[in-house]
Design an enzyme around this catalytic site. Structure first.
Site, PDB file in Angstrom:
ATOM      1  N   HIS A  84      34.319  38.180  37.590  1.00  0.00           N
ATOM      2  CA  HIS A  84      35.510  39.776  37.093  1.00  0.00           C
ATOM      3  C   HIS A  84      35.960  39.002  35.699  1.00  0.00           C
ATOM      4  CE1 HIS A  84      33.953  43.300  39.309  1.00  0.00           C
ATOM      5  NE2 HIS A  84      34.076  42.426  40.466  1.00  0.00           N
ATOM      6  N   ASP A 105      42.097  37.927  28.933  1.00  0.00           N
ATOM      7  CA  ASP A 105      41.122  39.662  30.397  1.00  0.00           C
ATOM      8  C   ASP A 105      39.088  39.392  30.083  1.00  0.00           C
ATOM      9  OD1 ASP A 105      41.595  40.892  31.926  1.00  0.00           O
ATOM     10  OD2 ASP A 105      43.025  42.273  31.037  1.00  0.00           O
TER      11      ASP A 105
HETATM   12  C1  GDG Z   1      40.722  42.600  36.727  1.00  0.00           C
HETATM   13  C2  GDG Z   1      39.940  41.263  35.899  1.00  0.00           C
HETATM   14  C3  GDG Z   1      38.335  43.051  35.078  1.00  0.00           C
HETATM   15  C4  GDG Z   1      47.627  49.381  36.808  1.00  0.00           C
HETATM   16  N1  GDG Z   1      48.976  49.804  36.977  1.00  0.00           N
HETATM   17  C5  GDG Z   1      48.563  50.620  38.012  1.00  0.00           C
HETATM   18  C6  GDG Z   1      47.139  51.430  37.997  1.00  0.00           C
HETATM   19  N2  GDG Z   1      46.520  50.297  37.572  1.00  0.00           N
HETATM   20  C7  GDG Z   1      45.079  49.982  37.015  1.00  0.00           C
HETATM   21  C8  GDG Z   1      44.398  50.365  36.189  1.00  0.00           C
HETATM   22  C9  GDG Z   1      43.103  49.220  36.173  1.00  0.00           C
HETATM   23  C10 GDG Z   1      43.583  49.121  37.102  1.00  0.00           C
HETATM   24  O1  GDG Z   1      44.481  48.381  38.027  1.00  0.00           O
HETATM   25  C11 GDG Z   1      43.185  46.984  36.519  1.00  0.00           C
HETATM   26  O2  GDG Z   1      43.044  47.110  36.191  1.00  0.00           O
HETATM   27  P1  GDG Z   1      41.946  45.709  35.261  1.00  0.00           P
HETATM   28  O3  GDG Z   1      40.730  45.851  34.129  1.00  0.00           O
HETATM   29  O4  GDG Z   1      43.268  45.972  33.486  1.00  0.00           O
HETATM   30  O5  GDG Z   1      43.147  44.578  34.632  1.00  0.00           O
HETATM   31  P2  GDG Z   1      42.426  43.460  37.083  1.00  0.00           P
HETATM   32  O6  GDG Z   1      43.319  44.121  37.818  1.00  0.00           O
HETATM   33  O7  GDG Z   1      43.505  42.030  35.764  1.00  0.00           O
HETATM   34  O8  GDG Z   1      41.618  43.387  37.212  1.00  0.00           O
HETATM   35  C12 GDG Z   1      40.031  42.062  34.622  1.00  0.00           C
HETATM   36  C13 GDG Z   1      38.964  43.872  36.629  1.00  0.00           C
HETATM   37  O9  GDG Z   1      38.283  42.587  37.735  1.00  0.00           O
HETATM   38  C14 GDG Z   1      37.481  44.138  36.385  1.00  0.00           C
HETATM   39  O10 GDG Z   1      36.580  43.512  36.694  1.00  0.00           O
HETATM   40  O11 GDG Z   1      38.519  44.381  33.907  1.00  0.00           O
HETATM   41  O12 GDG Z   1      39.809  41.599  33.340  1.00  0.00           O
HETATM   42  O13 GDG Z   1      41.104  40.487  35.660  1.00  0.00           O
HETATM   43  O14 GDG Z   1      42.377  50.451  36.733  1.00  0.00           O
HETATM   44  O15 GDG Z   1      44.836  52.175  36.210  1.00  0.00           O
HETATM   45  N3  GDG Z   1      46.850  51.743  38.980  1.00  0.00           N
HETATM   46  C15 GDG Z   1      47.644  52.316  39.098  1.00  0.00           C
HETATM   47  N4  GDG Z   1      49.440  52.645  39.166  1.00  0.00           N
HETATM   48  C16 GDG Z   1      49.284  51.560  38.547  1.00  0.00           C
HETATM   49  O16 GDG Z   1      50.401  51.314  38.111  1.00  0.00           O
HETATM   50  N5  GDG Z   1      47.254  53.548  40.194  1.00  0.00           N
END
Ligand code: GDG
Length: 464
Positions: free
Chosen positions: A157, A365
């Site tokens: 990921h 990322d």
């Molecule tokens: C890893 C990889 C890759 C965030 N703040 C809140 C919240 N979130 C949710 C977002 C989104 C998720 O968390 C974050 O996903 P990301 O993809 O931006 O980043 P990582 O957590 O670092 O994930 C990344 C991912 O895996 C999938 O393969 O894209 O590159 O690092 O869904 O909405 N959700 C809630 N409150 C928050 O304050 N409910």
């Protein structure tokens, strides 16, 4: 289709809406095959025996959830030190933050062996095994050592760095050799795949055989780019829900005279948060018409607080936000609203939709799903503008965003200004193109493409 077995560090109950798109998509794939989801229970046993942990099995609809406890010392070594103190920073190109402590690798390996030992008796012939992420790189090799002959796929990921960076990990050869116990390895982007290919050839003395096939360490596997997506319909439904509409209405009312910018991130040094605040400050300095108007709401959801580097980034961020508010704020305008708390998932689409600009500017990322969620939450008739880091995996797909180099503070401020001033016709055109691509490459497609390739009936390369 054969039974699917998913293995990841943490599990989510796929029946709960709060689980998010990834858990929902995996849950669907598991549900359709009466599958098994295996991982850590979230329980740490104080004083537990090294390499030991009880197994718990429960049913969630048609899906079996099997989880293992981990002892305190194992957890510290496996999770805090090796996974998040070595692999996470190096894979995000942050050698300065890596803690290469000899010893932690033993705990990392012990937990992977424990997982393999507890999982192996639950496997049936014909099961397709799908392992997720950097916590579990050696798991396939441990399973093979126990005689497992099932098809095994692995999806990373997070980014895979180029060979000279990856090779700083003392155990890089062992990690890559372990990965070659898989039949299929998936990455988020073509760039990550290119780094894998370069490593195979330059460091492992292997060969790229073409058509996504690679040979090294006496084995052949297939590798491809499978860019992860979101569950667009689920997120659009959330956006139409009561909580999202309430949040939108409150934000629009509170910021009626102002332009809202939003950032939503887990607290992490990879997300470029200090640079983002600096770019916002530069905007206020260089374009004073935004003073008393542009307001950045930055949600930072708490994460990995036991790891030192995370406490440091938090302090730096608090200092920067305080300085912007102190230097530019007025009695009725606070330029940055920084919120170190998790916002309810049902409210997120309302917040995204109220924001004229989505600021998603990680230094590095794997993909970044927030960028995709921001686009889906917009009103197509009057959409906001996505300002996206060129170093997020999502940038390979989302060309119509304003792509920025987050290290370039001045350039990022220029892009924010361009976003704030963008005419409606251009906003609509960019949004329509982004939405179509996000819809086409949603999380169901990601799941289907990966599992199709694992079953041998799909190409091993994604097509973003
Ligand atoms: C890893 C990889 C890759 C965030 N703040 C809140 C919240 N979130 C949710 C977002 C989104 C998720 O968390 C974050 O996903 P990301 O993809 O931006 O980043 P990582 O957590 O670092 O994930 C990344 C991912 O895996 C999938 O393969 O894209 O590159 O690092 O869904 O909405 N959700 C809630 N409150 C928050 O304050 N409910």
């Amino acid at each position: 289709m054969n039974r699917l077995v998913v293995v990841s560090n943490r599990l989510a109950d796929p029946r709960k809406a709060s689980a998010g798109g990834l858990a929902v998509a995996l849950g669907e794939a598991l549900n359709s095959t009466g599958g098994l989801w295996f991982g850590w229970s979230g329980r740490i046993i104080e004083g537990g025996t090294a390499g030991e942990g009880d197994l718990h099995v429960q049913q969630a609809g048609r899906v079996t959830l099997a989880t293992v406890d981990i002892g305190r010392d194992d957890h510290d070594a496996y999770y805090s030190v090796y996974s998040n103190g070595v692999l996470w920073p190096v894979f995000h190109y942050r050698l300065d933050l890596a803690r290469f402590e000899s010893g932690a690798i033993a705990g990392y390996r012990r937990v992977n062996q424990l997982f393999a030992r507890r999982l192996q008796p639950l496997l049936k012939p014909g099961d397709a095994i799908w392992i997720h992420d950097y916590h579990l790189i050696p798991l396939a090799a441990e399973l093979r050592a126990m005689g497992c002959g099932n098809p095994i796929g692995f999806f990373l990921h997070i980014p895979l760095p180029p060979p000279p960076i990856f090779a700083t990990i003392p155990e890089h050869d062992w990690l890559m050799r372990s990965l070659f116990a898989c039949d299929l390895v998936g990455f988020q982007s073509r760039q990550d795949l290119a780094h894998f290919s370069a490593y195979v050839v330059t460091e492992a003395g292997g060969r790229a055989l073409g058509d996504g096939r690679f040979e090294a360490f006496g084995r052949t596997l297939r590798a491809g780019a499978f860019p992860i997506g979101i569950d667009v319909d689920e997120f659009a439904r959330l956006a139409a829900g009561r909580e999202a509409r309430e949040t939108f209405a409150t934000m629009r009312e509170q910021y009626a005279r102002r332009s809202l910018l939003v950032g939503v991130d887990r607290l992490d040094y990879s997300k470029g948060l200090p640079q983002r605040i600096k770019a916002f400050r530069e905007l206020l300095v260089n374009y004073p018409e935004n003073r008393d108007s542009a307001t950045l709401i930055q949600i930072v959801s708490p994460s990995r607080e036991s790891v030192d580097a995370y406490a440091d980034i938090l302090r730096e961020l608090e200092g920067l936000c305080g300085a912007v508010n102190g230097d530019f704020g007025s009695l009725d305008w606070m330029p940055v609203r920084y919120i170190h708390r998790t916002v309810a998932r049902k409210r997120l689409p309302g917040l995204y939709r109220a924001a004229r600009v989505g600021l998603i500017t990680p230094l590095r990322d794997g993909m970044n799903l927030v960028a995709k969620e921001y686009v889906v939450a917009q009103d197509s008739d009057d959409p906001g503008v996505l300002v996206l880091s060129r170093f997020a995996g999502a940038a390979e797909q989302l060309h119509e965003a304003l792509l920025v180099n987050p290290y370039d503070i001045r350039g990022s401020a220029e892009a924010i200004q361009q976003a704030l001033r963008m005419p409606l016709a251009e906003r609509r055109a960019r949004h329509a193109a982004l939405l179509a691509r996000i819809r086409e490459h949603d999380v169901h497609r990601w799941c289907g493409d990966f599992l199709g390739a694992l079953a041998g009936d799909g190409p091993a390369a994604g097509n973003a």
